[in-house]
Write a protein that holds these residues in place. Structure first.
Motif, short mmCIF file in Angstrom:
data_model
loop_
_atom_site.label_atom_id
_atom_site.label_comp_id
_atom_site.label_asym_id
_atom_site.label_seq_id
_atom_site.Cartn_x
_atom_site.Cartn_y
_atom_site.Cartn_z
N CYS A 42 -0.66 -3.84 -11.17
CA CYS A 42 -1.61 -3.55 -10.09
C CYS A 42 -1.59 -2.07 -9.75
CB CYS A 42 -1.27 -4.37 -8.86
SG CYS A 42 -2.24 -3.97 -7.38
N SER A 43 -2.76 -1.52 -9.46
CA SER A 43 -2.88 -0.17 -8.91
C SER A 43 -3.93 -0.25 -7.81
CB SER A 43 -3.32 0.82 -10.00
OG SER A 43 -3.53 2.10 -9.44
N LYS A 44 -3.53 0.08 -6.58
CA LYS A 44 -4.43 -0.13 -5.46
C LYS A 44 -4.18 0.88 -4.33
CE LYS A 44 -6.04 -3.90 -2.44
NZ LYS A 44 -5.83 -5.31 -2.06
N LYS A 45 -5.28 1.31 -3.72
CA LYS A 45 -5.15 2.20 -2.55
C LYS A 45 -4.82 1.36 -1.33
CE LYS A 45 -8.68 4.49 -0.66
NZ LYS A 45 -9.72 5.53 -0.44
N GLN A 46 -3.89 1.82 -0.53
CA GLN A 46 -3.44 1.05 0.63
C GLN A 46 -4.51 1.06 1.73
OE1 GLN A 46 0.39 2.74 1.67
NE2 GLN A 46 1.41 1.78 -0.10
N HIS A 47 -4.49 0.00 2.55
CA HIS A 47 -5.53 -0.19 3.57
C HIS A 47 -5.36 0.73 4.78
CE1 HIS A 47 -7.15 -3.58 1.42
NE2 HIS A 47 -5.99 -4.21 1.45
N THR A 48 -4.15 1.19 5.03
CA THR A 48 -3.89 2.05 6.19
C THR A 48 -3.16 3.32 5.75
OG1 THR A 48 -1.81 0.88 6.63
CG2 THR A 48 -3.77 0.12 7.80
N VAL A 49 -3.22 4.33 6.58
CA VAL A 49 -2.56 5.60 6.28
C VAL A 49 -1.06 5.47 6.54
CG1 VAL A 49 -2.39 8.04 6.87
CG2 VAL A 49 -4.63 6.90 6.86
N ALA A 50 -0.27 5.82 5.55
CA ALA A 50 1.19 5.81 5.72
C ALA A 50 1.65 7.14 6.30
CB ALA A 50 1.87 5.57 4.37
#
Length: 255
Positions: free
Chosen positions: A128-136
């Motif tokens: 899997c490669s995915k952009k996270q839903h919230t800013v870390a």
């Protein structure tokens, strides 16, 4: 693109693709069709996952630079048409997962991208490669969130293997960020991690229950690095070798 020159990587290193600025691409349907086809290709080519994930973020507003980047992926595919996942025989059934994250890698919204590769023995079976839903707010948080997503995949694989009555030892998640590993194994809340949503402490619960182990791996051995950022040719090739992405040998009809 059949007669185009080939490329050694799917995306340029340190690419700066953005939805803002730049010349509009006047054929949105053509761009969407190409990226849709590339998404299909990622089902058997994990080395394409990061690049295609980036390009898919601009489906509604493609620019000329995005189209050129998509063409680069095609040039990379042309040079690697004979490559695929290799599955040799092994009796090892332990689940091993390499998890990584690129903190604030998106130049538009500063969200992080996480990625993982799941192995059964030395066979790559899920990725899997995915952009996270919230800013870390830190690299630790970005890596920790990525490890949680990897843990969810581990639980699913354990259930699948149990249904097939396949015995296996405790799964291991490998990470290259010591702070996130400590956070996963330590039940104490620290001041800098109090804001992390409760749902992400699912991983800590599984570690404390000894259902999952977390372990450190050096960055140079972190194969999931290719799922979170664009790499140069030599690094990408090294990680592809670790993921058992190899050239197929052509055989004659007589063979």
């Amino acid at each position: 693109m059949e007669d185009c020159r080939t490329s050694t990587t799917p995306l340029e290193v340190n690419h700066k693709l953005s939805r803002y600025g730049g010349e509009e691409f006047n054929d949105m349907k053509k761009y969407q069709s190409l990226v849709g086809s590339l998404i299909y290709a990622t089902l058997t080519r994990p080395d394409l996952s990061y690049a295609v994930g980036v390009l898919s973020q601009f489906m509604h507003c493609p620019k000329k630079t995005h189209w050129i980047a998509a063409q680069r992926v095609l040039r990379y595919i042309k040079g690697t048409l004979s490559e695929g996942l290799y599955y040799g025989f092994t009796s090892d059934t332990r689940i091993k997962v390499f998890s990584d994250a690129d903190w604030a890698g998106d130049s538009d919204d500063r969200r992080s991208t996480h990625g993982y590769l799941c192995y059964v023995g030395d066979k790559l079976v899920s990725w899997c490669s995915k952009k996270q839903h919230t800013v870390a707010l830190s690299s630790t948080e970005a890596e920790y969130k990525g490890m949680v997503e990897a843990a969810k995949e581990v639980i699913w694989l354990k259930t699948l293997m149990k249904s097939f009555e396949i015995d296996h030892s405790t799964p291991i998640i490998f990470g290259d960020n010591m702070s996130s590993l400590y956070l996963a194994a330590n039940p104490v809340f620290h001041a800098r991690t109090k804001h992390i949503e409760i749902q992400y402490h699912f991983l800590r619960e599984k570690v404390l229950d000894k259902e999952i182990e977390v372990m450190y791996t050096p960055t140079k051995e972190q194969v999931a690095d290719m799922m979170t950022k664009s790499l140069d040719g030599p690094k990408l090739q090294r990680f592809k070798d670790m993921a058992s992405i190899k050239k197929t040998e052509k055989t004659s009809i007589d063979d």
